[in-house]
Design a protein around this motif. Structure first.
Motif, mmCIF file in Angstrom:
data_model
loop_
_atom_site.group_PDB
_atom_site.id
_atom_site.type_symbol
_atom_site.label_atom_id
_atom_site.label_comp_id
_atom_site.label_asym_id
_atom_site.label_seq_id
_atom_site.Cartn_x
_atom_site.Cartn_y
_atom_site.Cartn_z
ATOM 1 N N GLU A 1 0.824 -1.206 0.000
ATOM 2 C CA GLU A 1 0.000 0.000 0.000
ATOM 3 C C GLU A 1 0.864 1.264 0.000
ATOM 4 O OE1 GLU A 1 -2.458 -0.518 3.406
ATOM 5 O OE2 GLU A 1 -3.764 -2.021 2.452
ATOM 6 N N LYS A 2 1.996 1.223 0.678
ATOM 7 C CA LYS A 2 2.865 2.391 0.745
ATOM 8 C C LYS A 2 3.402 2.777 -0.627
ATOM 9 C CE LYS A 2 7.167 4.104 2.812
ATOM 10 N NZ LYS A 2 8.288 3.799 3.756
ATOM 11 N N PHE A 3 3.847 1.770 -1.392
ATOM 12 C CA PHE A 3 4.445 2.048 -2.703
ATOM 13 C C PHE A 3 3.499 1.754 -3.866
ATOM 14 C CE2 PHE A 3 8.254 1.271 -0.024
ATOM 15 C CZ PHE A 3 8.889 2.482 -0.224
ATOM 16 N N HIS A 4 2.244 1.412 -3.547
ATOM 17 C CA HIS A 4 1.231 1.143 -4.567
ATOM 18 C C HIS A 4 1.657 -0.007 -5.492
ATOM 19 C CE1 HIS A 4 -0.642 4.851 -3.203
ATOM 20 N NE2 HIS A 4 0.490 5.490 -3.423
ATOM 21 N N TRP A 5 2.254 -1.043 -4.884
ATOM 22 C CA TRP A 5 2.660 -2.219 -5.644
ATOM 23 C C TRP A 5 1.532 -3.235 -5.671
ATOM 24 C CZ3 TRP A 5 7.893 -2.469 -2.658
ATOM 25 C CH2 TRP A 5 8.820 -1.623 -3.283
ATOM 26 N N LYS A 6 1.485 -4.014 -6.729
ATOM 27 C CA LYS A 6 0.509 -5.095 -6.839
ATOM 28 C C LYS A 6 1.190 -6.308 -7.446
ATOM 29 C CE LYS A 6 -1.311 -3.377 -11.278
ATOM 30 N NZ LYS A 6 -0.294 -2.306 -11.415
ATOM 31 N N VAL A 7 0.522 -7.441 -7.377
ATOM 32 C CA VAL A 7 1.082 -8.682 -7.915
ATOM 33 C C VAL A 7 1.346 -8.508 -9.412
ATOM 34 C CG1 VAL A 7 0.623 -11.122 -8.376
ATOM 35 C CG2 VAL A 7 -0.049 -10.112 -6.179
ATOM 36 N N GLY A 8 2.542 -8.910 -9.824
ATOM 37 C CA GLY A 8 2.935 -8.782 -11.223
ATOM 38 C C GLY A 8 3.814 -7.579 -11.496
ATOM 39 N N ASP A 9 3.856 -6.616 -10.570
ATOM 40 C CA ASP A 9 4.715 -5.443 -10.751
ATOM 41 C C ASP A 9 6.187 -5.839 -10.679
ATOM 42 O OD1 ASP A 9 2.562 -3.809 -11.024
ATOM 43 O OD2 ASP A 9 2.758 -2.810 -9.076
ATOM 44 N N THR A 10 7.029 -5.095 -11.362
ATOM 45 C CA THR A 10 8.470 -5.314 -11.300
ATOM 46 C C THR A 10 9.130 -4.157 -10.562
ATOM 47 O OG1 THR A 10 8.800 -4.238 -13.453
ATOM 48 C CG2 THR A 10 8.500 -6.630 -13.450
ATOM 49 N N LEU A 11 10.248 -4.451 -9.914
ATOM 50 C CA LEU A 11 10.990 -3.426 -9.197
ATOM 51 C C LEU A 11 12.453 -3.779 -9.172
ATOM 52 C CD1 LEU A 11 10.998 -4.080 -5.484
ATOM 53 C CD2 LEU A 11 9.094 -5.072 -6.751
ATOM 54 N N GLN A 12 13.263 -2.801 -8.873
ATOM 55 C CA GLN A 12 14.704 -2.990 -8.776
ATOM 56 C C GLN A 12 15.187 -2.501 -7.419
ATOM 57 O OE1 GLN A 12 16.209 -0.800 -12.217
ATOM 58 N NE2 GLN A 12 16.491 -2.726 -13.316
ATOM 59 N N LEU A 13 16.094 -3.268 -6.822
ATOM 60 C CA LEU A 13 16.677 -2.893 -5.542
ATOM 61 C C LEU A 13 18.191 -3.019 -5.626
ATOM 62 C CD1 LEU A 13 14.358 -4.752 -2.984
ATOM 63 C CD2 LEU A 13 14.216 -2.361 -3.699
ATOM 64 N N GLU A 14 18.874 -2.024 -5.091
ATOM 65 C CA GLU A 14 20.332 -2.072 -4.998
ATOM 66 C C GLU A 14 20.715 -2.004 -3.534
ATOM 67 O OE1 GLU A 14 24.309 -0.114 -7.080
ATOM 68 O OE2 GLU A 14 22.341 0.811 -7.360
ATOM 69 N N SER A 15 21.596 -2.910 -3.112
ATOM 70 C CA SER A 15 21.943 -2.999 -1.700
ATOM 71 C C SER A 15 22.866 -1.871 -1.277
ATOM 72 C CB SER A 15 22.617 -4.346 -1.414
ATOM 73 O OG SER A 15 22.982 -4.434 -0.046
ATOM 74 N N ASN A 16 22.690 -1.437 -0.028
ATOM 75 C CA ASN A 16 23.611 -0.461 0.549
ATOM 76 C C ASN A 16 24.727 -1.142 1.334
ATOM 77 O OD1 ASN A 16 22.269 -1.342 2.828
ATOM 78 N ND2 ASN A 16 21.214 0.586 3.211
ATOM 79 N N ILE A 17 24.836 -2.473 1.190
ATOM 80 C CA ILE A 17 25.882 -3.256 1.833
ATOM 81 C C ILE A 17 26.903 -3.650 0.767
ATOM 82 C CG2 ILE A 17 26.405 -5.335 3.162
ATOM 83 C CD1 ILE A 17 23.505 -5.256 4.150
ATOM 84 N N SER A 18 28.165 -3.358 1.007
ATOM 85 C CA SER A 18 29.193 -3.544 -0.017
ATOM 86 C C SER A 18 29.292 -4.986 -0.510
ATOM 87 C CB SER A 18 30.553 -3.078 0.518
ATOM 88 O OG SER A 18 30.909 -3.801 1.698
ATOM 89 N N ALA A 19 29.062 -5.943 0.376
ATOM 90 C CA ALA A 19 29.187 -7.349 -0.014
ATOM 91 C C ALA A 19 28.171 -7.758 -1.071
ATOM 92 C CB ALA A 19 29.039 -8.244 1.210
ATOM 93 N N TYR A 20 27.071 -7.020 -1.171
ATOM 94 C CA TYR A 20 26.018 -7.369 -2.111
ATOM 95 C C TYR A 20 25.931 -6.386 -3.283
ATOM 96 C CZ TYR A 20 24.641 -9.807 2.155
ATOM 97 O OH TYR A 20 24.634 -10.567 3.292
ATOM 98 N N ARG A 21 26.903 -5.474 -3.385
ATOM 99 C CA ARG A 21 26.912 -4.526 -4.489
ATOM 100 C C ARG A 21 27.547 -5.196 -5.699
ATOM 101 N NH1 ARG A 21 26.606 0.786 -2.704
ATOM 102 N NH2 ARG A 21 26.357 1.317 -4.902
ATOM 103 N N ILE A 22 26.835 -5.260 -6.805
ATOM 104 C CA ILE A 22 27.344 -5.928 -8.003
ATOM 105 C C ILE A 22 27.401 -4.966 -9.195
ATOM 106 C CG2 ILE A 22 26.549 -8.196 -7.282
ATOM 107 C CD1 ILE A 22 24.131 -7.827 -9.132
ATOM 108 N N GLY A 23 27.243 -3.689 -8.922
ATOM 109 C CA GLY A 23 27.335 -2.700 -9.981
ATOM 110 C C GLY A 23 26.027 -2.387 -10.670
ATOM 111 N N LYS A 24 24.992 -3.088 -10.309
ATOM 112 C CA LYS A 24 23.668 -2.830 -10.866
ATOM 113 C C LYS A 24 22.613 -3.354 -9.902
ATOM 114 C CE LYS A 24 23.493 -7.192 -13.457
ATOM 115 N NZ LYS A 24 23.286 -7.816 -14.789
ATOM 116 N N PRO A 25 21.386 -2.858 -10.011
ATOM 117 C CA PRO A 25 20.323 -3.333 -9.119
ATOM 118 C C PRO A 25 19.900 -4.761 -9.459
ATOM 119 C CG PRO A 25 19.775 -1.198 -10.113
ATOM 120 C CD PRO A 25 20.936 -1.756 -10.873
#
Length: 210
Positions: free
Chosen positions: A143-167
């Protein structure tokens, strides 16, 4: 009230000092409220019953435990099931920390079996289990981000171990509700995704956080 005029007169003597003091108090209150909200979001899922035990690094969720710990924990007498999870620290935009929310990579099938308070429709559950790029989100987060089933999103980590140069790319496989009657306080603002996806994306075994 008779002292109020004296107080106001004193405050008017040095507006710079008065404004600086008021600003400092406001900043402290803001930081306290913000950090308390963040801590509550991070630790809300740790509210457990007497049948579930979480093992994590003694410093922070950000620091990982070795994957080798999983079979060792499984071998402990009385342990029925073990599920790995990693705090990912993913954000939609690293320049907008206000949009941050809690997200974890999990070993989906055993994890959901251990957390019956997360209520998923059966088709959505299987969609999540069968799609390595799938994720499930809480009702409040949707509800906060108005997401629904089937929507796509991208997340990039703020932790260096999980940073791969792209989301990392995700698709919303399901939106979970919570059983607040039997499990009051269950967090419905968390995103969960496949642990294998994090392994694959980082190109290595990332370790077990909890």
């Amino acid at each position: 009230m008779k002292f109020l005029p004296f107080i106001l007169r004193h405050l008017e003597r040095n507006w710079i000092r008065t404004c600086s003091t008021a600003s400092a108090i406001a900043v402290c209150i803001f930081l306290f409220c913000t950090l308390q909200t963040f801590v509550a979001s991070m630790t809300g899922f740790l509210k457990q019953g007497t049948t579930r035990l979480i093992t994590r690094h003694n410093v922070s969720l950000v620091f990982r435990l070795p994957n080798a710990y999983e079979p060792l924990i499984s071998a402990v007498p009385g342990v029925k099931r073990v599920a790995a999870s990693n705090y990912f620290g993913g954000m939609r935009d690293l320049s907008k920390p206000a949009d941050a929310f809690t997200n974890f990579a999990i070993e989906a099938e055993p994890y959901l079996a251990m957390y019956p308070e997360y209520l998923l429709k059966e088709p959505e559950k299987w969609a999540f289990l069968l799609d390595q790029h799938g994720c499930i989100i809480g009702r409040a987060l949707a509800e906060k981000f108005h997401w629904k089933v089937g929507d796509t999103l991208q997340l990039e980590s703020n932790i260096s171990a999980y940073r791969i140069g792209k989301p990392l790319d995700f698709v919303v496989s399901g939106i979970y509700d919570t059983d607040q009657v039997r499990y009051p306080g269950t967090n419905d603002t968390v995103l969960f995704f496949q642990y294998k996806y994090l392994d694959e994306a980082t190109g290595r075994k990332v370790g077990v956080a909890t």
